[in-house]
Design a protein around this motif. Structure first.
Motif, PDB file in Angstrom:
ATOM      1  N   GLY A 132     -59.159 -34.027 -33.892  1.00  0.00           N
ATOM      2  CA  GLY A 132     -58.018 -33.306 -34.449  1.00  0.00           C
ATOM      3  C   GLY A 132     -58.313 -32.639 -35.771  1.00  0.00           C
ATOM      4  N   LEU A 133     -59.544 -32.774 -36.269  1.00  0.00           N
ATOM      5  CA  LEU A 133     -59.904 -32.146 -37.537  1.00  0.00           C
ATOM      6  C   LEU A 133     -59.803 -30.625 -37.450  1.00  0.00           C
ATOM      7  CD1 LEU A 133     -61.114 -32.801 -40.400  1.00  0.00           C
ATOM      8  CD2 LEU A 133     -63.345 -32.291 -39.403  1.00  0.00           C
TER       9      LEU A 133
ATOM     10  N   ILE B 152     -55.370 -34.862 -41.163  1.00  0.00           N
ATOM     11  CA  ILE B 152     -55.066 -33.904 -40.084  1.00  0.00           C
ATOM     12  C   ILE B 152     -53.732 -33.221 -40.340  1.00  0.00           C
ATOM     13  CG2 ILE B 152     -54.554 -33.712 -37.621  1.00  0.00           C
ATOM     14  CD1 ILE B 152     -56.510 -36.040 -37.181  1.00  0.00           C
TER      15      ILE B 152
ATOM     16  N   ARG C  66     -53.053 -29.132 -41.141  1.00  0.00           N
ATOM     17  CA  ARG C  66     -52.141 -28.280 -40.372  1.00  0.00           C
ATOM     18  C   ARG C  66     -51.090 -27.637 -41.297  1.00  0.00           C
ATOM     19  NH1 ARG C  66     -55.488 -30.181 -37.140  1.00  0.00           N
ATOM     20  NH2 ARG C  66     -56.612 -28.584 -38.319  1.00  0.00           N
TER      21      ARG C  66
ATOM     22  N   TYR D 183     -64.996 -29.158 -41.177  1.00  0.00           N
ATOM     23  CA  TYR D 183     -63.779 -28.355 -40.984  1.00  0.00           C
ATOM     24  C   TYR D 183     -63.972 -26.910 -41.441  1.00  0.00           C
ATOM     25  CZ  TYR D 183     -59.013 -26.633 -41.826  1.00  0.00           C
ATOM     26  OH  TYR D 183     -57.869 -25.878 -41.841  1.00  0.00           O
TER      27      TYR D 183
END
Length: 567
Positions: free
Chosen positions: A102-103, A135, A139, A339
């Motif tokens: 989910g990174l 995470i 977002r 990321y």
């Protein structure tokens, strides 16, 4: 009877075979045998057809997605598709791996930046998972960047105030602009630092493209670019910004009273000088009281060659959030690097072609990163002696035998990736393992992608190769790095590796011991402040908290570690 027979043939139709007789009037036993064989043949054909149709439907329904690479022609790039050779019921696991737990956000055009999702197939499973808080925060930042990034309504409105020079009454977006400065290793580390600072202060990070940042890195955020537009009004002044610039924060502090400082903070931008030569006033950036002032400024222009994240962990205002984002402290650059920094397709081509050609088939991969600070022309024997002493004492490389042939049942192979501006060390180690067998029977392959002889920071292909080599080093299983080298820091951080660090030689002599294992995979902050903001006096910032310690390779530097790390 003959009349009845003829009538039966006429009624049922004449179907003569080669003998001129209707087949159903032949010998019954012969006819039954033929019919049985034909029926069995038809059944076999039907079963084969069903099997083929089922196989085709399975392949089309769930095409393989990893394991084997197949080239596919694309405009301007060679795209590599990974095909899975496992069960057909595990696609969800692979999607999760591609997104690194989910990174990384989903929804990007994969072909525009192949490395973003494909890099997961070149690495072992992510050992250090991103926290749910990290995470969620990423977002949220992506949404902020989409709302406030270049050429959005909020950006244009805030930019207009910067152009006019009028103080801003209020703004819904604020920014930190990172100036492209110093060598590639420094730029990667400082950009990660600037991003974390932006994350903590709810600012939007905008990146000065410099001469090659667009050529090296893909966009990390969806939909809106992170690169500073070419028409940014202060862009032409970036090279001239220094400690004497009127908008330099340190100079403001020197020349202003508290009242005048408050008035200065209402200006549209402030320049932050966090380069290694910064003075005590510049270093007050790391004090909470000064951050309160800086929050009012919509544009912060940052120039630095330091990985300053360890000092952010010493600031009380950021302490709790950083603890929530990174429960394991030594993963900060590892996660932020994975990321943010996705090599562009041309650089990814350099990485994957070399990896597949020389490293992929080895049982184990050892990386050796060599940075020599001796200004004379090498290679130097004392450097080679130190490298070999470290590798042999740590059992990272096998010893060589005196016999011309050593019989061993070992079929283990080890690929050694060496990176250096000089080819001399590679040639000597290669010849050593070519001319002599190993006592273990291991097969040792020595490889060096390039030898540019000297650093060429402004040359595009030089920096492409440099980034490719950092990345290739990060794909090894074990790593040896040189002291003080940001090149090595980037490799160990991206790879999640605790390297063996070569001590800096003194007096052109190989040190004893030659190296030591790193406490953590985090880079070192080479020029940290030594100041207690509350007591307003000097202090050793390397002993304040358990997770910020002095570096192994630079006694005055600071790095992040975890509680269980060795001292």
């Amino acid at each position: 009877m003959m009349r009845f027979k003829k009538k039966l043939v006429h009624d049922l139709g004449s179907h003569p075979d080669v003998d001129g007789e209707a087949p159903f009037l032949r010998d019954p036993e012969r006819n039954n045998g033929f019919s049985t064989i034909r029926l069995m043949g038809i059944l076999v054909v039907i079963l084969m057809a069903v099997s083929v149709l089922f196989s085709v439907s399975v392949v089309l329904k769930d095409p393989p997605t990893d394991g084997v690479m197949e080239p596919r022609k694309e405009t301007g790039a060679r795209v590599l598709d990974f095909k899975r050779q496992k069960d057909v019921d595990t696609p969800s696991v692979e999607v999760k791996d591609k997104l690194l737990g989910g990174l990384i956000a989903s929804g990007f055009d994969e072909r525009s930046c192949i490395s973003r999702y494909q890099s997961a197939f070149y690495r072992k499973e992510l050992l250090y998972k991103p926290s749910p808080n990290l995470i969620s925060r990423l977002r949220s930042y992506e949404a902020l960047h989409k709302r406030c990034g270049p050429y959005t309504e909020s950006y244009n409105r805030t930019l207009e105030k910067l152009k006019t020079g009028h103080p801003l009454e209020s703004t819904d977006c604020s920014y930190v602009v990172w100036i492209s400065f110093s060598g590639l290793g420094n730029r990667i580390l400082t950009l990660a630092s600037a991003f974390l600072y932006a994350l903590l202060t709810d600012r939007v990070l905008l990146v000065d493209p410099g001469v090659d940042m667009v050529d090296l890195f893909c966009e990390p955020f969806p939909e809106v670019s992170w690169f500073l537009p070419s028409d940014f009004p202060l862009k032409n002044e970036f090279n001239s910004f220094n400690q004497n610039s009127p908008h330099c924060y340190g100079r403001m502090l020197k020349n202003s009273t508290f009242t005048n400082l408050s008035r200065s903070m209402s200006s549209s931008f402030v320049y932050l000088h966090l380069v290694h030569d910064y003075d005590d006033q510049d270093k007050l950036f790391f004090c909470d009281e000064d951050q309160t002032f800086l929050q009012k400024v919509p544009w912060l222009i940052l120039k630095t060659d330091n990985y300053f994240i360890p000092s952010l962990f010493l600031m009380p205002s950021f302490e709790q959030e950083l603890s929530d984002l990174f429960p394991r402290k030594e993963t900060v650059f590892h996660l932020l690097g994975r990321y943010l920094f996705h090599p562009t397709n041309p650089v990814w081509g350099l990485i994957t072609r070399y990896y597949q050609a020389y490293l992929a088939k080895a049982d184990e991969r050892l990386g050796i990163q060599i940075r020599v600070f001796d200004s004379r022309k090498g290679p130097f024997q004392y450097v080679l002696d130190q490298i070999l002493a470290c590798a042999l004492k740590g059992n990272l490389l096998p010893k060589i035998g005196k016999e011309t042939l050593i019989i061993s049942e070992s079929e283990k192979s080890k690929a050694v990736l060496m990176t250096s501006l000089s080819s001399g060390y590679f040639e000597k180690v290669r010849d050593m393992y070519w001319e002599h067998p190993t006592v273990t029977g291991e097969v040792i392959g020595i490889y060096q992608p390039s030898h540019e002889e000297y650093q060429q920071t402004e040359k595009h292909m030089h920096n492409r190769k440099a980034l490719a080599e950092m990345y290739l080093l990060s794909l090894t299983d074990v790593l040896i790095t040189s002291s003080w080298s940001t090149f090595g820091y980037v490799a160990q951080g991206l790879g999640g590796l605790k390297p063996w660090i070569l001590y800096k030689p003194e007096n052109q002599t190989a040190p004893d011991p030659p190296c030591r294992r790193a406490m953590s995979m985090e880079p070192c902050f080479h020029a940290p402040p030594f100041y207690d903001c509350k007591a307003k006096k000097g202090i050793d910032t390397g002993v304040l908290v358990p997770h910020v310690r002095h570096c192994e390779d630079m006694s005055w530097g600071l790095k992040l570690v975890d509680g269980e790390s060795e001292s």
